[in-house]
Structures are given as C-alpha cells and as structure tokens.
Design a protein around this motif. Structure first.
Motif, PDB file in Angstrom:
ATOM      1  N   ASN A 189       0.745  -1.077   0.177  1.00 27.26           N
ATOM      2  CA  ASN A 189      -0.099  -0.169   0.219  1.00 27.26           C
ATOM      3  C   ASN A 189       0.793   1.432  -0.247  1.00 27.26           C
ATOM      4  O   ASN A 189       0.692   2.241   0.733  1.00 27.26           O
ATOM      5  CB  ASN A 189      -1.093   0.087   1.151  1.00 27.26           C
ATOM      6  N   TYR A 211      -4.450   3.941  -5.186  1.00 25.99           N
ATOM      7  CA  TYR A 211      -4.879   3.016  -4.609  1.00 25.99           C
ATOM      8  C   TYR A 211      -5.652   1.593  -4.995  1.00 25.99           C
ATOM      9  O   TYR A 211      -5.203   0.328  -4.274  1.00 25.99           O
ATOM     10  CB  TYR A 211      -5.068   3.714  -2.819  1.00 25.99           C
ATOM     11  N   LYS A 259       3.485   4.724   9.296  1.00 27.80           N
ATOM     12  CA  LYS A 259       2.309   4.140   8.182  1.00 27.80           C
ATOM     13  C   LYS A 259       1.579   3.169   8.106  1.00 27.80           C
ATOM     14  O   LYS A 259       0.302   2.765   8.326  1.00 27.80           O
ATOM     15  CB  LYS A 259       1.846   5.812   7.118  1.00 27.80           C
ATOM     16  N   PHE A 293      -2.580   7.724   9.566  1.00 27.91           N
ATOM     17  CA  PHE A 293      -1.369   7.726   8.345  1.00 27.91           C
ATOM     18  C   PHE A 293      -1.165   7.888   7.062  1.00 27.91           C
ATOM     19  O   PHE A 293      -2.032   8.807   6.487  1.00 27.91           O
ATOM     20  CB  PHE A 293      -2.449   6.160   7.954  1.00 27.91           C
ATOM     21  N   TYR A 301       0.073  10.484   1.672  1.00 27.34           N
ATOM     22  CA  TYR A 301       0.429  11.362   0.470  1.00 27.34           C
ATOM     23  C   TYR A 301      -0.912  12.798   0.226  1.00 27.34           C
ATOM     24  O   TYR A 301      -1.188  13.757  -0.987  1.00 27.34           O
ATOM     25  CB  TYR A 301       1.208  12.153  -0.776  1.00 27.34           C
ATOM     26  N   ARG A 302      -1.701  11.653  -0.004  1.00 27.77           N
ATOM     27  CA  ARG A 302      -3.912  12.457   0.469  1.00 27.77           C
ATOM     28  C   ARG A 302      -4.066  13.027   1.061  1.00 27.77           C
ATOM     29  O   ARG A 302      -4.388  14.557   0.847  1.00 27.77           O
ATOM     30  CB  ARG A 302      -4.239  11.471  -0.224  1.00 27.77           C
ATOM     31  N   ASP A 310      -9.167   9.094  10.092  1.00 26.17           N
ATOM     32  CA  ASP A 310      -8.762   9.199   8.426  1.00 26.17           C
ATOM     33  C   ASP A 310      -9.499   8.005   7.763  1.00 26.17           C
ATOM     34  O   ASP A 310      -9.350   8.889   5.917  1.00 26.17           O
ATOM     35  CB  ASP A 310      -7.312   8.200   9.287  1.00 26.17           C
ATOM     36  N   ASP A 312     -11.582   8.910   2.197  1.00 23.78           N
ATOM     37  CA  ASP A 312     -12.843   8.607   0.936  1.00 23.78           C
ATOM     38  C   ASP A 312     -13.525   9.892   0.551  1.00 23.78           C
ATOM     39  O   ASP A 312     -13.544  10.177  -0.076  1.00 23.78           O
ATOM     40  CB  ASP A 312     -13.502   7.862   2.350  1.00 23.78           C
ATOM     41  N   LYS A 345     -11.227  11.750  -2.210  1.00 20.48           N
ATOM     42  CA  LYS A 345     -10.952  10.715  -3.320  1.00 20.48           C
ATOM     43  C   LYS A 345     -12.295  11.118  -3.697  1.00 20.48           C
ATOM     44  O   LYS A 345     -12.229  11.400  -5.396  1.00 20.48           O
ATOM     45  CB  LYS A 345     -11.161   9.649  -2.327  1.00 20.48           C
TER      46      LYS A 345
HETATM   47  N1  LIG Z   1      -4.176   8.039   4.933  1.00 21.70           N
HETATM   48  C1  LIG Z   1      -4.481   6.745   4.327  1.00 21.70           C
HETATM   49  N2  LIG Z   1      -4.194   6.926   3.530  1.00 21.70           N
HETATM   50  C2  LIG Z   1      -4.582   6.133   2.275  1.00 21.70           C
HETATM   51  C3  LIG Z   1      -5.807   5.195   2.789  1.00 21.70           C
HETATM   52  C4  LIG Z   1      -6.264   4.248   1.818  1.00 21.70           C
HETATM   53  C5  LIG Z   1      -7.391   3.129   1.450  1.00 21.70           C
HETATM   54  N3  LIG Z   1      -7.751   2.841   2.614  1.00 21.70           N
HETATM   55  C6  LIG Z   1      -9.029   3.050   2.306  1.00 21.70           C
HETATM   56  C7  LIG Z   1     -10.070   1.234   2.686  1.00 21.70           C
HETATM   57  C8  LIG Z   1     -10.474   1.385   3.798  1.00 21.70           C
HETATM   58  C9  LIG Z   1     -10.756   2.776   3.866  1.00 21.70           C
HETATM   59  O1  LIG Z   1     -11.779   2.962   4.365  1.00 21.70           O
HETATM   60  C10 LIG Z   1     -10.139   3.501   3.024  1.00 21.70           C
HETATM   61  O2  LIG Z   1     -11.503   3.951   1.733  1.00 21.70           O
HETATM   62  C11 LIG Z   1      -4.365   4.278   1.332  1.00 21.70           C
HETATM   63  N4  LIG Z   1      -4.123   5.393   1.489  1.00 21.70           N
HETATM   64  C12 LIG Z   1      -2.450   5.861   0.991  1.00 21.70           C
HETATM   65  O3  LIG Z   1      -3.257   6.890   0.058  1.00 21.70           O
HETATM   66  C13 LIG Z   1      -2.250   7.245  -1.106  1.00 21.70           C
HETATM   67  C14 LIG Z   1      -2.572   6.657  -2.433  1.00 21.70           C
HETATM   68  O4  LIG Z   1      -3.928   7.418  -2.510  1.00 21.70           O
HETATM   69  P1  LIG Z   1      -4.368   8.197  -4.111  1.00 21.70           P
HETATM   70  O5  LIG Z   1      -2.569   7.783  -5.122  1.00 21.70           O
HETATM   71  O6  LIG Z   1      -5.177   8.216  -4.823  1.00 21.70           O
HETATM   72  O7  LIG Z   1      -5.427   6.085  -4.542  1.00 21.70           O
HETATM   73  C15 LIG Z   1      -0.948   5.798  -0.932  1.00 21.70           C
HETATM   74  O8  LIG Z   1       0.205   6.431  -0.065  1.00 21.70           O
HETATM   75  C16 LIG Z   1      -1.900   4.889   0.305  1.00 21.70           C
HETATM   76  O9  LIG Z   1      -1.424   4.346   0.873  1.00 21.70           O
HETATM   77  C17 LIG Z   1      -6.306   5.653   3.725  1.00 21.70           C
HETATM   78  O10 LIG Z   1      -7.311   5.611   4.159  1.00 21.70           O
HETATM   79  N5  LIG Z   1      -5.805   6.422   4.931  1.00 21.70           N
END
Ligand SMILES: Nc1nc2c(c(CN[C@H]3C=C[C@H](O)[C@@H]3O)cn2[C@@H]2O[C@H](COP(=O)(O)O)[C@@H](O)[C@H]2O)c(=O)[nH]1
Length: 323
Positions: free
Chosen positions: A36, A68, A186, A216, A219-220, A289, A294, A297
């Motif tokens: 991830n 992701y 993270k 976590f 970068y988002r 978080d 979400d 996105k």
């Molecule tokens: N802080 C945080 N970072 C998260 C997530 C998730 C996925 N979680 C999902 C699963 C269950 C939850 O309900 C979420 O729907 C991925 N990432 C990070 O984001 C970046 C990817 O971004 P983009 O390139 O735009 O898709 C990458 O660093 C990835 O490691 C999160 O939840 N929190």
C-alpha cells in the motif's frame, strides 16, 4: 457530497474490499498493506486520477481503477484468474518471478505500476520472515493468533504494531528529524486498522487500545486537511509542491508535512471528543482518517483532481515504499 456516518462497517462497503471475515481476508489485507504505497503518477500532473491521462490503470471486471484502488483491483483480478497471490508461500515459489508480478500488475495504459521491483522484494522478504521468524507460519493470521489476549479476550494493537516493525523491515517507517528518531509507521498502522475495521473490532480485530493508533501519514490526506484549512503550508513548500517538484524521502519538509498531518488529525479528534464526550468510544483517529481519505478521493473524482483550483495543493511527490 453525500455525508455518511463513519463506522467500521464503512470499510467493507468499498466495492473491492472483502466482504468475508476469515483467515483468507487477513491474507488479503496483509498483501494489500504490504504493497500500500506510492501510487501517485508521473504522467497525470493535474492528479485527476483518471485513466485517460494514461496513468497506471488496472482493468478489473470491465472497470478501470487507478491509485490505491488499482492495487486492490490487480489483486482481485489475480485471484479471479486462479493465482494464489494472497498466499505468502506463493511469494517464495519458483513461479513467483518479477515478470510474473509484472503480469499481475499489468496496466491498461502507458504507465506501469511504480516501484514494481521494490514491491517484489517486499513480498519475498515478508514471506521469508513468516517462514523464519514465525515458525513456518502460512498466514499473517498466525502472527495475530500468537499474540496474547487479556482477560477480555482483547489483544493490544500497539504490541502488534511493534511486533510487526521488529520483524518485517518494509514496515519500518522511521525517519530522523533534527537528530531525533521519528516513528511514523504508516503502513503498519493501516494494516492493524484495516483488520480492526474489516472485523468490526471483533475476532482478529479485537484490540483494547485501538484508540492509540494514529492517522496514516500518506500523500492524500494532507491535501484535504489543507482544503479544510486544518493544515497550512509555508509559501516555499507550497510553491515547491505546486511546481510538481519531487520531495525527497527524509527531508525536513517531508517529515514536517507527514507529522503535521498526524497532529492535525489528533487535534480534530480531541475537538470532536470535547464537543461530544459520548463520541470518545466511537470516534478515533482511524475513522477520522478513513473519512478524510475517502472524502479526498470523492473530491478528486468530482473536480477531476485535487490540485485543480488554485486554493488546492498538489500532493507531495515522494517515491517511497513506506506510503
Ligand atoms: N491516510 C490514508 N492513506 C491511505 C488510505 C488508503 C486506502 N484506505 C481505504 C480502505 C479502507 C478505508 O475506508 C479507505 O477507503 C490508501 N492510502 C494511501 O493513500 C495513497 C494513495 O492515494 P491515491 O493515489 O489517491 O489512491 C497511498 O499513500 C496509500 O498508501 C487511507 O484510508 N488513509
């Protein structure tokens, strides 16, 4: 944007997330959170997240996924093709080569998945650690089961985080800032959190100290914290990011940005708990978080990129296996 109550159930509401709660689900989560990291694109400068920019996209069941979700789509596609990609023993088998992983992560567009070689190395390392450090464990579920439970049959999330980083080097998200070690952790924290959320705080996900887990630092989320005016960037940092310049791993700006996003979510959590003391048992930094990520996105989809308008800030472009 449709508001939705956030709870652990939200986790399985995502189309690509597993709906079952068993050992195979733990294997799926372990694989996802080992990989991830680093989905931002070199060829989608506006960060639209759209496949027609030719950014890395995975076709699964007729739908194209980027970012992701491209990771989850590629894993689900491999499973649908009969490839046992969630089994750690497979990562040590003859069949599992870099070319085979390239096939599993094949793209429908010009761009390939970033850091493919590193992803391959992370999986081989993790399977080797399970074999050598955890008595030939066939699944990460065995690592959780080896953890002590307390009188209430609850495990410690913090102990599990520390056990993972002590054994699996790829989760060792540690930096040095002005001479001080900074444990950002993270991927290991989202691994434990995804298990907690998927199992609704029961069974493999039953932890008595889940409230100790931080947001976590990816970068988002910093982007939406900025959009919500919870995070302010120094003009020099903002100009650097808006110019789409790379931000080197371990630089003071990168560490300050990641740690500030963690602290911003802690302050939001404290504010919510002050507003509504009853929320203390329900709202933690994980759910805040998940909600922020979400929502970021959703905004990306609706505005075709978070860096779209001048008030928005581009995501920071650090290539790393840690987030
Ligand atoms: N802080 C945080 N970072 C998260 C997530 C998730 C996925 N979680 C999902 C699963 C269950 C939850 O309900 C979420 O729907 C991925 N990432 C990070 O984001 C970046 C990817 O971004 P983009 O390139 O735009 O898709 C990458 O660093 C990835 O490691 C999160 O939840 N929190």
């Amino acid at each position: 944007m449709k508001e939705k109550a956030y709870s652990t159930q939200t986790w399985s509401s995502h189309a690509l997330n597993p709906k079952t709660q068993n050992r195979e689900t733990i294997d799926w989560i372990f694989l996802v959170d080992l990989l991830n990291f680093s989905f931002w694109s070199d060829i989608d400068p506006q960060d639209t997240g759209r496949y027609d920019t030719q950014r890395y996209s995975v076709d699964f069941e007729g739908e194209l996924y980027t970012g992701y979700w491209s990771l989850c789509a590629a894993i689900n596609r491999a499973l649908a093709e009969g490839i046992p990609i969630t089994q750690p023993a497979y990562w040590l088998s003859q069949k599992f080569t870099l070319d085979h992983l390239a096939y599993i992560f094949r793209s429908s567009t010009e761009e390939s998945i970033p850091l493919l070689k590193e992803r391959y190395q992370v999986l081989v390392e993790a399977a080797t650690v399970l074999r050598d450090n955890f008595d030939q464990a066939s699944s990460f579920a065995d690592v959780i089961l080896a953890q002590q439970v307390n009188a209430d049959h609850l495990r410690s999330a913090v102990d599990l985080v520390n056990l993972i980083v002590a054994n699996f080097p790829s989760f060792n998200d540690i930096d040095t800032y002005e001479g001080q070690e900074v444990h950002i952790y993270k991927r290991v924290q989202i691994l434990v959190s995804d298990i907690w959320a998927c199992f609704n705080g029961k069974s493999f996900g039953a932890f008595h100290d889940i409230g100790s887990i931080t947001m976590f630092a990816d970068y988002r989320v910093p982007q939406i914290l900025h959009a919500m005016k919870c995070l302010e960037y120094a003009p020099s940092v903002r100009d650097h990011l808006q110019a789409l310049k790379p931000l080197s791993k371990g630089s003071s700006w990168e560490i300050e940005l990641r740690c500030s996003s963690i602290w911003a979510v802690e302050l939001i959590r404290q504010y919510i708990h002050r507003l509504d003391p009853n929320s203390r048992a329900k709202i933690n930094s994980i759910l805040i978080d998940f909600y922020l990520w979400d929502t970021a996105k959703l905004i990306q989809q609706e505005t075709r990129g978070l860096a779209g308008d001048s008030s928005a800030i581009a995501c920071h472009r650090t290539r790393s296996i840690f987030y």
